[in-house]
Design a protein around this motif. Structure first.
Motif, mmCIF file in Angstrom:
data_model
loop_
_atom_site.group_PDB
_atom_site.id
_atom_site.type_symbol
_atom_site.label_atom_id
_atom_site.label_comp_id
_atom_site.label_asym_id
_atom_site.label_seq_id
_atom_site.Cartn_x
_atom_site.Cartn_y
_atom_site.Cartn_z
ATOM 1 N N LYS A 1 0.802 -1.229 0.000
ATOM 2 C CA LYS A 1 0.000 0.000 0.000
ATOM 3 C C LYS A 1 0.832 1.275 0.000
ATOM 4 C CE LYS A 1 -4.241 -1.875 2.010
ATOM 5 N NZ LYS A 1 -5.168 -1.874 3.185
ATOM 6 N N ALA A 2 1.988 1.270 0.627
ATOM 7 C CA ALA A 2 2.812 2.481 0.707
ATOM 8 C C ALA A 2 3.765 2.631 -0.478
ATOM 9 C CB ALA A 2 3.607 2.481 2.018
ATOM 10 N N ARG A 3 3.706 1.714 -1.433
ATOM 11 C CA ARG A 3 4.625 1.742 -2.579
ATOM 12 C C ARG A 3 4.097 2.654 -3.692
ATOM 13 N NH1 ARG A 3 9.050 0.176 -0.053
ATOM 14 N NH2 ARG A 3 8.664 -1.745 1.160
ATOM 15 N N ASN A 4 4.971 2.935 -4.635
ATOM 16 C CA ASN A 4 4.606 3.786 -5.774
ATOM 17 C C ASN A 4 3.976 2.945 -6.870
ATOM 18 O OD1 ASN A 4 5.706 6.238 -4.706
ATOM 19 N ND2 ASN A 4 7.745 5.448 -5.194
ATOM 20 N N PHE A 5 2.718 3.226 -7.182
ATOM 21 C CA PHE A 5 2.009 2.497 -8.229
ATOM 22 C C PHE A 5 1.925 3.352 -9.492
ATOM 23 C CE2 PHE A 5 0.765 -0.124 -4.723
ATOM 24 C CZ PHE A 5 0.419 -1.347 -5.263
ATOM 25 N N VAL A 6 1.875 2.687 -10.622
ATOM 26 C CA VAL A 6 1.642 3.366 -11.895
ATOM 27 C C VAL A 6 0.193 3.812 -11.937
ATOM 28 C CG1 VAL A 6 1.577 3.102 -14.399
ATOM 29 C CG2 VAL A 6 3.416 2.001 -13.074
ATOM 30 N N PRO A 7 -0.086 5.084 -12.236
ATOM 31 C CA PRO A 7 -1.490 5.551 -12.312
ATOM 32 C C PRO A 7 -2.269 4.740 -13.338
ATOM 33 C CG PRO A 7 0.031 7.414 -12.336
ATOM 34 C CD PRO A 7 0.877 6.178 -12.486
ATOM 35 N N GLU A 8 -3.468 4.321 -12.971
ATOM 36 C CA GLU A 8 -4.319 3.525 -13.865
ATOM 37 C C GLU A 8 -5.137 4.470 -14.737
ATOM 38 O OE1 GLU A 8 -6.433 0.569 -11.673
ATOM 39 O OE2 GLU A 8 -4.609 -0.289 -10.806
#
Length: 269
Positions: free
Chosen positions: A260-267
Motif C-alpha cells: 500500500k505504501a509503494r509507488n504504483f503506476v497511475p491507472e
C-alpha cells in the motif's frame, strides 16, 4: 526450384483469413522449436532485400510466438574500428548457432554485396573477394551440419516508393529511414546490379537463395513461413503433460497490504 509467381493480380487477403493462417503456421513453428531443441539441430536464416522490402515484418511474424532463446534475431550495427580490422565475416560468426538454436540474420555478411558495394563502403577488390570466398565459407558451414537458409525479399519499384513515402509522413515509421535508405531509391539499378552479381556468385547447391516476392506483405509472410517449414524435416515432439500446482497456505499473510505504501503506476486506462 519453384517457378516465380507475382501476387499482383490476386485479391486482397482478408485480415481474418491472414490471422487464422498465420496462427496455424506459428503453431507449427512452435513444434519446429521443440524438435530443434530435442535434436540439437543448428539452423541459420538469412534475410536480405532492398530497403523497404519487408524483412522486419517477416521476421516478426516468424518469431512472434516462439522463444527468443531458441529463435535468436541478429541485427548488427555498423562495424567498429576494431571489427573493421578483423576478417570480414568474423563478427557474424560469433553469432552462428549452437545446438538447439535457430539464428535469424536481419541483414548479414551480404551487406558487402549490397549496401557496401553500392555506397562505396568497400573497394571493388573487397567486393570481388567476397563474392569469390563467400560460397566457399558457406559450404564449410553447411558441411559442419548447420542448415543455412537464405531469403531474398523482392519488392517492386512502385511498392518501395509507396512504402518510403509512408515512412516520411508517418511518425511511427520515420525511425525506419536512415541516411543509407534514401539513396536506395535513386540507385535502384545499382542495387539491382549488385543483387544480380550476388545471386550469380552465391546461389549454390549447398546454400541456395530463395526469392520471396514481398509487395503483398501478408502473403509474403505466410509464403515464407510455409516454405521454411517444408525445408526442415521436423516432427512433433511429445511433450510431458503439465499439471498446475495448488498454492500452499503455509506462511499465508496479506501480501497486498504490504504494497500500500509503494509507488504504483497511475491507472489512466
Amino acid at each position: 526450384m519453384a517457378k516465380r509467381q507475382n501476387n499482383d493480380q490476386k485479391p486482397k487477403l482478408k485480415r481474418k483469413q491472414y490471422e487464422k493462417e498465420l496462427r496455424r503456421l506459428q503453431a507449427e513453428l512452435c513444434h519446429l522449436q521443440e524438435w530443434v531443441k530435442a535434436k540439437g539441430r543448428r539452423i541459420m536464416l538469412v534475410f536480405e532485400g532492398r530497403d523497404g522490402a519487408g524483412k522486419g515484418g517477416t521476421i516478426k511474424a516468424i518469431t512472434e510466438r516462439v522463444s527468443p532463446r531458441v529463435f535468436r534475431v541478429v541485427a548488427l550495427p555498423a562495424p567498429t574500428d576494431r571489427e573493421k580490422s578483423q576478417l570480414y565475416i568474423q563478427r557474424y560468426m560469433e553469432h552462428f548457432p549452437a545446438a538447439g538454436e535457430i539464428i535469424i540474420f536481419d541483414r548479414s555478411w551480404y551487406n558487402r554485396a549490397g549496401v557496401e558495394y553500392v555506397m562505396g563502403f568497400c573497394s571493388k577488390a573487397e567486393h570481388r573477394d567476397f563474392l569469390e570466398l563467400c560460397p566457399q565459407i558457406e559450404k564449410v558451414v553447411v558441411d559442419q551440419g548447420v542448415q543455412l537458409i537464405k531469403y531474398w525479399l523482392e519488392v517492386s519499384n512502385a511498392e518501395q516508393k509507396r512504402r518510403f513515402e509512408a515512412r516520411i509522413t508517418d511518425p511511427l515509421r520515420q525511425w525506419k529511414l536512415s541516411p543509407t535508405d534514401l539513396p536506395s531509391r535513386s540507385r535502384w539499378y545499382d542495387y539491382s546490379h549488385g543483387r544480380d552479381m550476388m545471386l550469380k556468385a552465391t546461389d549454390t547447391k549447398a546454400a541456395p537463395w530463395y526469392i520471396l516476392r514481398s509487395d503483398d506483405k501478408k502473403r509474403a509472410r505466410l509464403n515464407c513461413i510455409s516454405h521454411l517449414l517444408k525445408l526442415i524435416p521436423y516432427k512433433k515432439v511429445k511433450r510431458q503433460k503439465v499439471k498446475l500446482l495448488k498454492r500452499k497456505n503455509k506462511g499465508a499473510y496479506d501480501d497486498q497490504a504490504t504494497l500500500k505504501a509503494r509507488n504504483f503506476v497511475p491507472e489512466k486506462y
